[in-house]
Design a protein around this motif. Structure first.
Motif, PDB file in Angstrom:
ATOM      1  N   THR A   2       4.852 -43.574   7.370  1.00 18.30           N
ATOM      2  CA  THR A   2       4.842 -44.947   6.911  1.00 18.30           C
ATOM      3  C   THR A   2       5.942 -45.118   5.881  1.00 18.30           C
ATOM      4  N   LYS A   3       6.696 -46.227   5.948  1.00 21.21           N
ATOM      5  CA  LYS A   3       7.785 -46.463   5.000  1.00 21.21           C
ATOM      6  C   LYS A   3       7.441 -47.646   4.112  1.00 21.21           C
ATOM      7  N   GLY A   8      13.864 -50.188  -7.738  1.00 18.64           N
ATOM      8  CA  GLY A   8      14.052 -50.686  -9.102  1.00 18.64           C
ATOM      9  C   GLY A   8      13.921 -49.633 -10.189  1.00 18.64           C
ATOM     10  N   PRO A   9      12.770 -48.941 -10.337  1.00 17.22           N
ATOM     11  CA  PRO A   9      12.635 -47.968 -11.414  1.00 17.22           C
ATOM     12  C   PRO A   9      13.601 -46.795 -11.293  1.00 17.22           C
ATOM     13  N   PRO A  68       9.483 -51.556  -5.972  1.00 17.90           N
ATOM     14  CA  PRO A  68       9.429 -52.191  -4.657  1.00 17.90           C
ATOM     15  C   PRO A  68      10.710 -52.103  -3.834  1.00 17.90           C
ATOM     16  N   ASP A  69      11.820 -51.685  -4.437  1.00 16.95           N
ATOM     17  CA  ASP A  69      13.074 -51.646  -3.692  1.00 16.95           C
ATOM     18  C   ASP A  69      13.460 -50.261  -3.184  1.00 16.95           C
ATOM     19  N   THR A  70      12.695 -49.225  -3.537  1.00 21.01           N
ATOM     20  CA  THR A  70      12.997 -47.867  -3.088  1.00 21.01           C
ATOM     21  C   THR A  70      12.284 -47.608  -1.762  1.00 21.01           C
ATOM     22  N   ILE A 103      18.808 -37.718  -5.787  1.00 23.71           N
ATOM     23  CA  ILE A 103      18.486 -38.573  -4.643  1.00 23.71           C
ATOM     24  C   ILE A 103      19.809 -39.137  -4.145  1.00 23.71           C
ATOM     25  N   THR A 104      20.195 -38.743  -2.952  1.00 29.55           N
ATOM     26  CA  THR A 104      21.479 -39.177  -2.409  1.00 29.55           C
ATOM     27  C   THR A 104      21.319 -40.072  -1.193  1.00 29.55           C
ATOM     28  N   GLY A 105      20.110 -40.222  -0.692  1.00 30.48           N
ATOM     29  CA  GLY A 105      19.876 -41.063   0.478  1.00 30.48           C
ATOM     30  C   GLY A 105      18.422 -41.475   0.550  1.00 30.48           C
ATOM     31  N   TYR A 106      18.170 -42.408   1.438  1.00 31.52           N
ATOM     32  CA  TYR A 106      16.819 -42.932   1.597  1.00 31.52           C
ATOM     33  C   TYR A 106      16.434 -42.868   3.053  1.00 31.52           C
ATOM     34  N   PRO A 107      15.180 -42.740   3.399  1.00 29.11           N
ATOM     35  CA  PRO A 107      14.039 -42.851   2.503  1.00 29.11           C
ATOM     36  C   PRO A 107      13.801 -41.565   1.719  1.00 29.11           C
ATOM     37  N   VAL A 108      13.130 -41.707   0.569  1.00 27.13           N
ATOM     38  CA  VAL A 108      12.569 -40.567  -0.137  1.00 27.13           C
ATOM     39  C   VAL A 108      11.313 -40.218   0.648  1.00 27.13           C
TER      40      VAL A 108
END
Length: 120
Positions: A2-3, A8-9, A68-70, A103-108
């Motif tokens: 699930t993504k 923001g933080p 909410p933006d990560t 952290i160099t990419g998403y998703p975490v």
């Protein structure tokens, strides 16, 4: 898997760390004009952050703290292939990137099991 979206933080922590690092060492603080012109650049530089150690923590609270933006993906690491519908019911066993890594990419990715289950 699930993504969810969160950033923001993480951005705030990275910016605070940058500001704190820049304030030391006898270097003058950048002027407001320099900051405004840098943000207007057509090619903004990516903001990087360091993954905190979330192992053993609650997946729902960790996702909320990231903001909410990560973009976060939850992965059941029990081998049962379950969907993570309510992250608050899951605990974190592993993260990608790992604790204290950039952290160099998403998703975490948070590898999780139900609260009460063992990570092993």
């Amino acid at each position: 898997m699930t993504k969810r979206q969160f950033l923001g933080p993480i951005v705030a922590v990275a910016l605070l760390a940058s500001a704190t690092a820049c304030a030391g060492g006898g270097h003058p603080a950048p002027s407001a004009t320099a900051t405004a012109s840098a943000s207007a650049s057509p090619r903004p530089q990516p903001v990087t952050a360091v993954m905190t150690d979330l192992i053993g923590g609650n997946a729902g609270r960790a996702a909320e703290q990231m903001g909410p933006d990560t973009e976060v993906a939850f992965n059941d690491v029990s081998g049962k292939g379950r969907s993570v519908d309510d992250p608050a019911e899951w605990k974190i066993c592993e993260t990608r990137p790992g604790p204290n890594q950039q952290i160099t990419g998403y998703p975490v990715v948070l590898g999780v099991v139900l609260v009460g289950e063992s990570c092993e």
